[in-house]
Write an enzyme that holds these catalytic residues in place. Structure first.
Site, PDB file in Angstrom:
ATOM      1  N   HIS A 119       0.842  -1.189   0.000  1.00 27.16           N
ATOM      2  CA  HIS A 119       0.000   0.000   0.000  1.00 27.16           C
ATOM      3  C   HIS A 119       0.872   1.232   0.000  1.00 27.16           C
ATOM      4  CE1 HIS A 119      -3.253   2.724   1.076  1.00 27.16           C
ATOM      5  NE2 HIS A 119      -4.061   1.770   0.657  1.00 27.16           N
ATOM      6  N   ASP A 131      -7.931  -5.559  -0.104  1.00 30.38           N
ATOM      7  CA  ASP A 131      -8.395  -6.421  -1.195  1.00 30.38           C
ATOM      8  C   ASP A 131      -8.021  -7.886  -1.020  1.00 30.38           C
ATOM      9  OD1 ASP A 131      -9.658  -4.456  -2.753  1.00 30.38           O
ATOM     10  OD2 ASP A 131      -7.726  -3.719  -3.440  1.00 30.38           O
TER      11      ASP A 131
END
Ligand code: ACO
Length: 463
Positions: free
Chosen positions: A344, A400
């Site tokens: 991320h 996700d």
């Protein structure tokens, strides 16, 4: 496996998230912004501060995420998507009365027969559902939008995809040599307040219309893809339960409803991510909000962003049973290939959303849980990534990684994973557009030119 309450699972995840790093006070958000600000900017605008916001905050090193001052674990454990989307848009938790009015608007705006009617004219079954969702969102801004706003209840005559031009055309036998055709006067005039409804495209009601309507659109797309007709919304159901019902045709049980509600809460907002930025860029030109949300959907669909949840499942299936994971990971690592669902830009600690989604996925797949299931493969991959890339580069599972497994546990087809993300994130997009436009400045960064100067035009035959 003994089933535990969803709230209990969330509270346990909250405890896990708050170890050690929470001891030091976080003062990063207390800085007063005195424009223009100095910041170190990397490629992809890394580190750039684009605007001020009071909507949501992420601390990447602590793995902390808040909406309007409320911790995400607290909201996931105790709130509902209706409350959270209200909070994001209006800035405070609603009173009983405010929530009732808001919920009634959400219910009313579920019904979009004219948008669905237009959408049915396109080859939805051949499109990726994210492309169909973007199209449907833009159709909500079609000239017929006001018709949807007319109808608080389903209008079956309008919902049928008839050919509008052919219905009022009748042969009038005048006894002439050639038949004369004439169009009957159609009732297509816009109502007196149509301009207000359609042109007031940045009002808070429009934000609610989109937040509610996107669920209807996504559910209809899921059904059309399976050669089924869209299902009318059920006003008795919550947003989460109604969404599952419109998609699958089955009313969910309490656990399924709660899991979907938690997923919608977790995905509702997340800082200045790519899709939020995309929708803000479009809105900052004073384009309308439907097109801005369409831009957000387009940005979300990519596999580096929201599209990763579908890519994760494909990867897990490519890996196969749990005993293949170690060899697959070694090969992937040596090639330095990025693994979907990990890493991320902001988090260099565990993504708090993944901490909640992992036990939910485990619980939901428990009934069908056999040795070698996709969940086991995912779990082993997480162990390997965290113990290696986690230590070296701060690479952890992101939102996700487990969300697709949760949706699978709810019986939702893989292609709908990213649209579900959009159905939730629309609350954050619209809230942030609403906030930004109160003090709008068009987005216009610059690119550093590193090309040539002084080239002279040479006619094509002489090149
Ligand atoms: N797997 C393996 N290594 C990774 C991964 C990954 N998923 N993500 C980042 N890395 C490594 C990179 O190779 C790089 O290593 P290096 O310094 O040795 O070159 C380092 O970590 C930094 O990576 P960047 O690509 O510079 O990080 P960036 O902030 O630009 O990208 C992104 C973030 C796009 C999310 C990236 O981590 C990624 O591609 N992840 C996989 C796709 C994914 O899951 N996306 C969903 C993100 S969550 C969301 O958007 C909702």
């Amino acid at each position: 496996m003994k089933k535990r309450s969803i709230t209990k699972l969330i509270n346990e995840a909250a405890k896990k998230s708050k170890v050690g790093k929470y001891n030091k006070e976080d003062t990063s958000h207390k800085r007063k912004i005195d424009w223009p600000v100095d910041c170190n900017i990397g490629p992809g605008l890394e580190g750039a501060i684009a605007c001020e916001t009071k909507i949501g905050y992420i601390n990447g090193s602590r793995g902390q995420m808040i909406y309007r001052g409320y911790d995400i674990f607290d909201l996931a454990a105790n709130s509902t998507y209706e409350e959270v989307s209200y909070l994001l848009l209006y800035g405070n938790m609603p009173t009983i009365k405010q929530l009732e009015i808001y919920k009634n608007k959400m219910i009313k705006y579920r019904t979009i027969p004219n948008t669905l009617r237009n959408l049915l004219g396109f080859p939805i079954e051949d499109m990726h559902p994210m492309a169909a969702l973007r199209l449907g969102t833009n159709l909500m801004r079609h000239r017929l939008t006001w018709r949807d706003s007319d109808s608080a209840k389903p209008d079956f005559t309008e919902a049928i995809a008839s050919d509008e031009d052919s219905i009022p055309m009748e042969t009038q036998p005048y006894g002439e040599k050639h038949a004369k055709y004439e169009f009957k006067k159609q009732k297509t005039g816009r109502p007196a307040d149509a301009n207000k409804i359609t042109d007031d495209a940045i009002s808070r009601d429009t934000c609610i219309r989109l937040t509610s309507g996107l669920a209807t659109l996504a559910a209809a797309i899921a059904r059309i893809r399976e050669d089924k007709l869209p299902i009318d919304p059920d006003p008795e159901l919550s947003h989460a339960a109604n969404f599952i019902y419109m998609m699958t045709g089955k009313k969910p049980n309490k656990e399924e409803e709660r899991v979907m509600d938690v997923c919608l809460i977790l995905h509702a907002d997340h800082g200045m991510n790519a899709s939020t930025f995309a929708s803000l860029v479009v809105a900052s030109t004073l384009s309308d909000i439907y097109l801005s949300i369409g831009a957000g959907i387009a940005a979300l669909s990519g596999p580096l962003h929201g599209g990763a949840n579908e890519a994760v499942i494909k990867t897990l299936e490519t890996i196969g049973p749990v005993e293949n994971v170690d060899a697959w990971f070694a090969k992937t690592r040596s090639k330095k290939t990025k693994i979907p669902g990990f890493g991320h830009r902001v988090y260099k600690a565990y993504d708090p959303r993944a901490l909640i989604l992992a036990p939910l996925a485990k619980q939901l797949t428990a009934d069908t849980h056999e040795e070698g299931s996709v969940f086991d493969t995912a779990n082993r991959l997480e162990e390997l990534v965290v113990s290696t890339l986690g230590k070296e580069k701060g690479i952890f599972p992101n939102v996700d990684f487990y969300s697709g497994l949760v949706y699978r546990g709810l019986g939702i087809p893989d292609a709908m994973f990213t649209p579900i993300f959009a159905v939730s994130r629309v609350a954050g997009w619209t809230a942030r557009i609403d906030e930004y436009l109160q003090n709008n400045r068009i987005f216009r960064p610059r690119a550093a030119y590193t090309g040539d100067f002084g080239n002279k035009y040479v006619p094509i035959k002489k090149r």
